[in-house]
Write an enzyme that holds these catalytic residues in place. Sequence first.
Site, PDB file in Angstrom:
ATOM      1  N   LYS A 287       5.283 -10.318   9.114  1.00 27.75           N
ATOM      2  CA  LYS A 287       4.750  -9.376  10.120  1.00 27.75           C
ATOM      3  C   LYS A 287       3.224  -9.480  10.162  1.00 27.75           C
ATOM      4  O   LYS A 287       2.614  -9.405  11.213  1.00 27.75           O
ATOM      5  CB  LYS A 287       5.169  -7.955   9.775  1.00 27.75           C
ATOM      6  CG  LYS A 287       4.554  -6.962  10.713  1.00 27.75           C
ATOM      7  CD  LYS A 287       4.826  -5.553  10.288  1.00 27.75           C
ATOM      8  CE  LYS A 287       3.975  -4.618  11.101  1.00 27.75           C
ATOM      9  NZ  LYS A 287       2.754  -4.242  10.400  1.00 27.75           N
ATOM     10  N   ASP A 288       2.619  -9.629   8.988  1.00 21.55           N
ATOM     11  CA  ASP A 288       1.164  -9.809   8.901  1.00 21.55           C
ATOM     12  C   ASP A 288       0.909 -11.316   8.788  1.00 21.55           C
ATOM     13  O   ASP A 288       0.510 -11.815   7.730  1.00 21.55           O
ATOM     14  CB  ASP A 288       0.626  -9.044   7.683  1.00 21.55           C
ATOM     15  CG  ASP A 288       0.867  -7.557   7.816  1.00 21.55           C
ATOM     16  OD1 ASP A 288       0.103  -6.897   8.522  1.00 21.55           O
ATOM     17  OD2 ASP A 288       1.848  -7.047   7.238  1.00 21.55           O
TER      18      ASP A 288
ATOM     19  N   GLY B 122       4.936 -10.248   3.840  1.00 21.24           N
ATOM     20  CA  GLY B 122       5.676 -10.128   5.099  1.00 21.24           C
ATOM     21  C   GLY B 122       5.071 -11.009   6.174  1.00 21.24           C
ATOM     22  O   GLY B 122       3.852 -11.056   6.326  1.00 21.24           O
TER      23      GLY B 122
ATOM     24  N   ASN C 262       4.159   3.940   0.871  1.00 24.00           N
ATOM     25  CA  ASN C 262       4.915   4.471   2.007  1.00 24.00           C
ATOM     26  C   ASN C 262       5.979   3.433   2.391  1.00 24.00           C
ATOM     27  O   ASN C 262       5.998   2.918   3.509  1.00 24.00           O
ATOM     28  CB  ASN C 262       4.020   4.828   3.197  1.00 24.00           C
ATOM     29  CG  ASN C 262       4.800   5.606   4.250  1.00 24.00           C
ATOM     30  OD1 ASN C 262       4.958   5.159   5.372  1.00 24.00           O
ATOM     31  ND2 ASN C 262       5.335   6.742   3.880  1.00 24.00           N
TER      32      ASN C 262
ATOM     33  N   HIS D  69       9.352  -3.449   3.402  1.00 27.69           N
ATOM     34  CA  HIS D  69       8.954  -3.676   2.005  1.00 27.69           C
ATOM     35  C   HIS D  69      10.188  -4.002   1.155  1.00 27.69           C
ATOM     36  O   HIS D  69      10.148  -4.858   0.271  1.00 27.69           O
ATOM     37  CB  HIS D  69       8.285  -2.431   1.417  1.00 27.69           C
ATOM     38  CG  HIS D  69       7.028  -1.994   2.108  1.00 27.69           C
ATOM     39  ND1 HIS D  69       6.943  -0.849   2.857  1.00 27.69           N
ATOM     40  CD2 HIS D  69       5.785  -2.546   2.138  1.00 27.69           C
ATOM     41  CE1 HIS D  69       5.715  -0.704   3.323  1.00 27.69           C
ATOM     42  NE2 HIS D  69       4.985  -1.721   2.909  1.00 27.69           N
TER      43      HIS D  69
ATOM     44  N   SER E 235       4.273   1.308   8.031  1.00 29.55           N
ATOM     45  CA  SER E 235       3.984   2.623   7.442  1.00 29.55           C
ATOM     46  C   SER E 235       3.317   3.532   8.469  1.00 29.55           C
ATOM     47  O   SER E 235       3.422   4.751   8.393  1.00 29.55           O
ATOM     48  CB  SER E 235       3.059   2.469   6.239  1.00 29.55           C
ATOM     49  OG  SER E 235       3.655   1.617   5.298  1.00 29.55           O
ATOM     50  N   ARG E 236       2.618   2.935   9.418  1.00 26.09           N
ATOM     51  CA  ARG E 236       1.883   3.753  10.393  1.00 26.09           C
ATOM     52  C   ARG E 236       2.785   4.272  11.523  1.00 26.09           C
ATOM     53  O   ARG E 236       2.335   5.113  12.305  1.00 26.09           O
ATOM     54  CB  ARG E 236       0.714   2.967  10.962  1.00 26.09           C
ATOM     55  CG  ARG E 236      -0.398   2.703   9.934  1.00 26.09           C
ATOM     56  CD  ARG E 236      -1.583   1.993  10.557  1.00 26.09           C
ATOM     57  NE  ARG E 236      -2.720   1.899   9.660  1.00 26.09           N
ATOM     58  CZ  ARG E 236      -3.045   0.807   8.955  1.00 26.09           C
ATOM     59  NH1 ARG E 236      -2.293  -0.272   9.028  1.00 26.09           N
ATOM     60  NH2 ARG E 236      -4.112   0.807   8.179  1.00 26.09           N
TER      61      ARG E 236
ATOM     62  N   MET F 158       0.842  -1.201   0.000  1.00 26.50           N
ATOM     63  CA  MET F 158       0.000   0.000   0.000  1.00 26.50           C
ATOM     64  C   MET F 158       0.877   1.250   0.000  1.00 26.50           C
ATOM     65  O   MET F 158       0.400   2.355   0.291  1.00 26.50           O
ATOM     66  CB  MET F 158      -0.935  -0.005   1.219  1.00 26.50           C
ATOM     67  CG  MET F 158      -1.888  -1.197   1.204  1.00 26.50           C
ATOM     68  SD  MET F 158      -3.412  -0.914   2.108  1.00 26.50           S
ATOM     69  CE  MET F 158      -2.786  -0.634   3.736  1.00 26.50           C
TER      70      MET F 158
ATOM     71  N   GLN G  65      -2.529 -12.682   7.777  1.00 30.04           N
ATOM     72  CA  GLN G  65      -2.747 -12.395   6.349  1.00 30.04           C
ATOM     73  C   GLN G  65      -1.992 -13.397   5.476  1.00 30.04           C
ATOM     74  O   GLN G  65      -2.524 -13.922   4.485  1.00 30.04           O
ATOM     75  CB  GLN G  65      -2.285 -10.971   6.051  1.00 30.04           C
ATOM     76  CG  GLN G  65      -2.180 -10.631   4.579  1.00 30.04           C
ATOM     77  CD  GLN G  65      -1.807  -9.178   4.344  1.00 30.04           C
ATOM     78  OE1 GLN G  65      -2.638  -8.304   4.474  1.00 30.04           O
ATOM     79  NE2 GLN G  65      -0.543  -8.922   4.007  1.00 30.04           N
TER      80      GLN G  65
HETATM   81  P1  AMP Z   1       1.581  -2.904   3.428  1.00 28.70           P
HETATM   82  O1  AMP Z   1       2.129  -1.865   2.514  1.00 28.70           O
HETATM   83  O2  AMP Z   1       1.576  -2.501   4.872  1.00 28.70           O
HETATM   84  O3  AMP Z   1       0.259  -3.461   2.956  1.00 28.70           O
HETATM   85  O4  AMP Z   1       2.594  -4.118   3.359  1.00 28.70           O
HETATM   86  C1  AMP Z   1       2.941  -4.711   2.144  1.00 28.70           C
HETATM   87  C2  AMP Z   1       3.721  -5.971   2.421  1.00 28.70           C
HETATM   88  O5  AMP Z   1       4.889  -5.656   3.172  1.00 28.70           O
HETATM   89  C3  AMP Z   1       2.902  -6.980   3.272  1.00 28.70           C
HETATM   90  O6  AMP Z   1       3.145  -8.285   2.768  1.00 28.70           O
HETATM   91  C4  AMP Z   1       3.487  -6.794   4.644  1.00 28.70           C
HETATM   92  O7  AMP Z   1       3.388  -7.953   5.454  1.00 28.70           O
HETATM   93  C5  AMP Z   1       4.938  -6.473   4.318  1.00 28.70           C
HETATM   94  N1  AMP Z   1       5.563  -5.763   5.439  1.00 28.70           N
HETATM   95  C6  AMP Z   1       5.106  -4.664   6.077  1.00 28.70           C
HETATM   96  N2  AMP Z   1       5.926  -4.323   7.099  1.00 28.70           N
HETATM   97  C7  AMP Z   1       6.928  -5.244   7.113  1.00 28.70           C
HETATM   98  C8  AMP Z   1       8.083  -5.452   7.928  1.00 28.70           C
HETATM   99  N3  AMP Z   1       8.381  -4.661   8.955  1.00 28.70           N
HETATM  100  N4  AMP Z   1       8.885  -6.500   7.641  1.00 28.70           N
HETATM  101  C9  AMP Z   1       8.601  -7.342   6.596  1.00 28.70           C
HETATM  102  N5  AMP Z   1       7.519  -7.192   5.798  1.00 28.70           N
HETATM  103  C10 AMP Z   1       6.699  -6.166   6.042  1.00 28.70           C
END
Ligand code: AMP
Length: 284
Positions: free
Chosen positions: A151-152, A149, A32, A37, A188-189, A30, A155
């Site tokens: 982290k999720d 990631g 940022n 990422h 991102s938050r 998403m 998901q």
């Molecule tokens: P997002 O932009 O938050 O939707 O994340 C996009 C992808 O990046 C998702 O697969 C997340 O799980 C992964 N992601 C976000 N933060 C991290 C992190 N700190 N370490 C590894 N992957 C991440």
Amino acid sequence: MEVIQSISDLREKLKSHRDNGKSIGLVPTMGNLHQGHARLVESAAEENSITVVTIFVNPLQFNPGEDFENYPRTLNEDIEILENLNCDYLFFPKNDEIIERRSSDQALIKAPQISRILCGKSRPGHFDGVATIICILFNIICPTTAYFGLKDYQQYLIIKKLVSDFRIQVGIKGIETARDKNGLALSSRNIFFSSKELKIASQLFFSINEISKALHAGNKNFKILEDKAKRQLSIAGFLPDYCSICHANTLNPADSNDKDLVILVAAHLGSVRLIDNLRVFLNH
Ligand code: AMP
């Protein structure tokens, strides 16, 4: 790197690569973008001939009252990061290129049962929205492998199940969480935190680490460990949502015979809802 906004342009470019036998790695985001990422993009670029990153702030995965409008959008900075990461295509579609203008007109995927617990319980419909967009992106891009990631973690499991249930021909890879020097998972938050909140935020990782140590030491009083972590988080200034020790594949509450566990936590700090998790492999 080429920035592409239209589905037909992207399909055409990728078809010629596919016809030439090239593998395609996909990293859905998403935007940022941060070091977390970047890890996903680096893995995709290492393992594939062509790397596609998508940036789409998906309205279907936000509930009313969540931060869709305020979600950080930083396209120019994101492009700069991707230029340095061997990304071949950035797909940055407009909303109506991807989904119906009126969300009630949009066909939705019903995510599997593991989407109804933990984050899905606090954010009803969230994972249906995620699954829908991921399926749309898979249909447009037809990647060889897609990178998510850990982290999720919930998901990640849902997407693996989705791909298996719908017989989608794509490999799913989970990439380890990138953290700052205090252990806080990059997100991102995090930019919404004051410097004081940033210090408090690292308590989240500290709490799940404490549980991990206790589990390794043979403590199987899961409920007591979970409650203690939630109390610690409240004292630190969080509003805890859940802290659960689960079986790593099913996300069922851990049983004392389980060896492959994951500790998952979600808590609000100020206006931000943070999540984190830690895998634990026991040999006793
Ligand atoms: P997002 O932009 O938050 O939707 O994340 C996009 C992808 O990046 C998702 O697969 C997340 O799980 C992964 N992601 C976000 N933060 C991290 C992190 N700190 N370490 C590894 N992957 C991440």
